[in-house]
Design an enzyme around this catalytic site. Sequence first.
Site, PDB file in Angstrom:
ATOM      1  N   GLU A  69       0.990  -1.273  -0.074  1.00  0.00           N
ATOM      2  CA  GLU A  69      -0.012   0.138  -0.140  1.00  0.00           C
ATOM      3  C   GLU A  69       1.046   1.102  -0.123  1.00  0.00           C
ATOM      4  O   GLU A  69       1.794   1.459   0.955  1.00  0.00           O
ATOM      5  CB  GLU A  69      -1.037   0.053   1.120  1.00  0.00           C
ATOM      6  CG  GLU A  69      -2.065   1.032   1.427  1.00  0.00           C
ATOM      7  CD  GLU A  69      -2.355   1.372   2.668  1.00  0.00           C
ATOM      8  OE1 GLU A  69      -2.626   0.526   3.568  1.00  0.00           O
ATOM      9  OE2 GLU A  69      -2.312   2.578   2.984  1.00  0.00           O
ATOM     10  N   CYS A 119      -3.028   7.447   5.668  1.00  0.00           N
ATOM     11  CA  CYS A 119      -3.068   7.003   4.127  1.00  0.00           C
ATOM     12  C   CYS A 119      -4.245   7.326   3.455  1.00  0.00           C
ATOM     13  O   CYS A 119      -4.302   7.413   2.065  1.00  0.00           O
ATOM     14  CB  CYS A 119      -2.604   5.619   4.005  1.00  0.00           C
ATOM     15  SG  CYS A 119      -3.438   4.618   5.413  1.00  0.00           S
TER      16      CYS A 119
END
Lengths: 514, 514
Positions: free
Chosen positions: B245, B282
């Site tokens: 990610e 994020c």
Amino acid sequence: MAAPVWSVDPRTGKQREEVATEATPAEVDRTVRAAHAARASLADRGVRAAFLRTAADLLDEAGEHVIEAADAETALGPGRLTGELARTTYQLREFADIVDEGSFLDILIDHADPDLKPIPRPDLRRYKLPLGVVAVYSASNFPLAFSVPGGDTASALAAGCPVVVKAHPDHPATSELCASVLRRAAARSGLPEDVVSLVHGFEAGVELVKHPLVAAAGFTGSVRGGRALYDAAAARPTPIPFHGELGSLNPVVVTEAAAEERGEQIGSGLAGAVTLGVGQFCVKPGLVLAPAGPAGDRVLKSLTEAVSDSTEGVLLDHRMRDNFVAGVRERTALPGVESPVTPGESGEHAVSAGFLTVPAASLADGDTHELLLEECFGPVTVVARYESQDEISAVLGRIPGNLTATVHISEGEANGAEGSADELLAEVTPLAGRVLVNGWPTGVAVAPAQHHGGPYPATTSTSTSVGGTAIERWLRPVAYQNTPQALLPPELRDDNPLGLPRRVDGRREPGSAA
Amino acid sequence: MAAPVWSVDPRTGKQREEVATEATPAEVDRTVRAAHAARASLADRGVRAAFLRTAADLLDEAGEHVIEAADAETALGPGRLTGELARTTYQLREFADIVDEGSFLDILIDHADPDLKPIPRPDLRRYKLPLGVVAVYSASNFPLAFSVPGGDTASALAAGCPVVVKAHPDHPATSELCASVLRRAAARSGLPEDVVSLVHGFEAGVELVKHPLVAAAGFTGSVRGGRALYDAAAARPTPIPFHGELGSLNPVVVTEAAAEERGEQIGSGLAGAVTLGVGQFCVKPGLVLAPAGPAGDRVLKSLTEAVSDSTEGVLLDHRMRDNFVAGVRERTALPGVESPVTPGESGEHAVSAGFLTVPAASLADGDTHELLLEECFGPVTVVARYESQDEISAVLGRIPGNLTATVHISEGEANGAEGSADELLAEVTPLAGRVLVNGWPTGVAVAPAQHHGGPYPATTSTSTSVGGTAIERWLRPVAYQNTPQALLPPELRDDNPLGLPRRVDGRREPGSAA
């Protein structure tokens, strides 16, 4: 001037006809853009399923021409190709059923839970969407089932992804014919023809995997070619999934008890698996661990007879023939390797089948015999004679990933009365994606539970290229959070208007097609 | 001499204590080999589930120490860290439930069908096996939930894979503490401690992804770091799955009608999402498309007030602080960019939040403002003011892949009475793995239907790192063909001795835990 693409007759080595031209980078770009533009037309599952069934019907209708073209280019013979076409259309219809049934959407619905500890949960609903344009690199050895109308194409279309196929140069005419049938089926189903396209040429294949609008790729072929394309896919600014089936040794272990019980049968069965389709199967058994001593001798005697009796055959092209002959020669030259039936050239175009033997101990230690642990495409196998269980383990410990691993055991070992085949199965399972007991890996059934893949280099991913779950390769999940019912895709609405199987708040709801 | 690993207090920039030393290549090798040797101990699902629950219990027990250590190293504050710990132990227990329930094994059984046309079908049974040792690269911004005891570790252990964590240098003491708790939980569950290990050091991380016995990797972090490791994973002689990610802009679209209906609320909500955890999420919204004109002005007014009122904060380390300050400066220097509330340094260690504005037209055309389409880690967002739907579409068309995409719409747009939010949703869905309506993406619920992933660079694969399906990343299917009942794994036997949910000949059988 674009380079011409010729169809070649492997039985004579002569050019048959000029079929197409190699796609220029501009043509690849146009083709991918057209496929991308057509993607929305595949959104409706009902249309997709109908398209796949129409494609199967039209392929069956065109069967005679397709088989004639394929035989002329591949020398695989009308019998084998008739079976392969039946398998291919069965596969298209299977994927139509899978599209209708809908489990592949993997729908999960969690209703909001404002009281959940430690953190309240929002409403979350997840299903899977098609990735986009899929590049399919077809195989040489199955001009239908692993080529233009094959499993990669069928599963990608089933997922809702347009497909651009890179034709294999060994059967360009068959590829053109099948692509035209698929495009006709698309038109007849009310879809733009560009949901399936075909490009020819090595450079076109490289361009294709690098194209920004290509979202994923499927490949069946050699380790060298597949790895080069895998590397190109990984090196893109935006990497894409590359599902490649590259190479496999497909080890077989014959226990002492099995050889004693039915050595002759195992020998002749092995000969059949090695010579089927002139040994050009990705699941051909390439290394067989058989016992030293009299029981193993019986396996070899029967293998010798059956292989000697097998008819010569023509490989898919002359380059493969050269590689086969060179590969056998290199292997035969290794210390301790014998060739009870020497495979090799037979006349100007054909080859004859054979097999080599080597003491398993030679494979177990050091790197001198590493070549025997690499696939040799064509009608040859290597029988490694073992003296002990330890030698079996040592050889298995050196084998890279495989599509299949097979054990031949006795009746007593199968029912637990005699020794433990458990351990042997536990030892081969890490090596392969499919484990067989007392059978031969050739023949990859199209079935929901099939897995045609395995640890690298068998495949470059953990997925399968045959069977129902092959569709998973071309999808990505998306979750909707706190989205009003009216704005949700119908697949995710509370009232389940499409009657799809789902898992709602942890409970399975069957679909209306179940 | 091995390099020392220091725990640093970001509130002062001072070294707190020497925690460990960086692992040498030999130590990485030893650690991976020990993990590999321990893998068979995780084969039993019951033991795995108990281990995950014990790990959760022991983490809860150690909560005070863990939170104290994490706060001292990350400055995230005890409140946030208490919540994060609760989320982390909830996640471990969720995966224990998933292991017990057994659907993740994806069991498919097709009995032999000798009469099947066109080809008889053998008996095929498929389930999933753990891949092997998993390397986990922990994130800086969630020292618990995306670090040593986080989702990657929990899902890999749930799958039956031993884990070697590469500690994030921003919280080495917390990492050591959590690893020791997990190892204690393993011992208490009768497992070797080596099912979870920890290594420190940049070079150790590179060694780890290249180690032949590492079978897969999970990563949460920057695009640059993640891509480098992804490339290393792909370049191995045997490539491995790399689930990374990396980075996400998390676009938000505020419609004119939504801004008119509740502009103030949207502005203050946005401020909360941008400043939460000092902007170090994020899923922080990094680009907001808001209407030009009076309705949009109201969003901005409210945003300005709320951001100005937000307290200053300390970023995870000083390098991030420097990058944040430089990133803001570079963006502010672009033509047409204004900063109604200028984010930046506040004293020697802290930063203050802010936001920038730009005409959407500047983003829509040319490459001059590309930097605004890249994530800027820290408490800042960019509001792009649009004049038309076309400008929204043009900007969305330029945004790379994201973890989330959010739309704020009016009540009328939500229920279809006013205009079509359908099209807007269809436009943002291809951009992200999670789509939100009238919410904020910060806060990633741990739930079966969660999807925390998205098109590259959000993730390097199509999988999720949060939610039940995260377990799928660490498994590979294997099929058994014509294998006698006595030799089949119990999961695949006809009598289903483990009471697992399965799909047999196309029909779903619920498990005994369902």
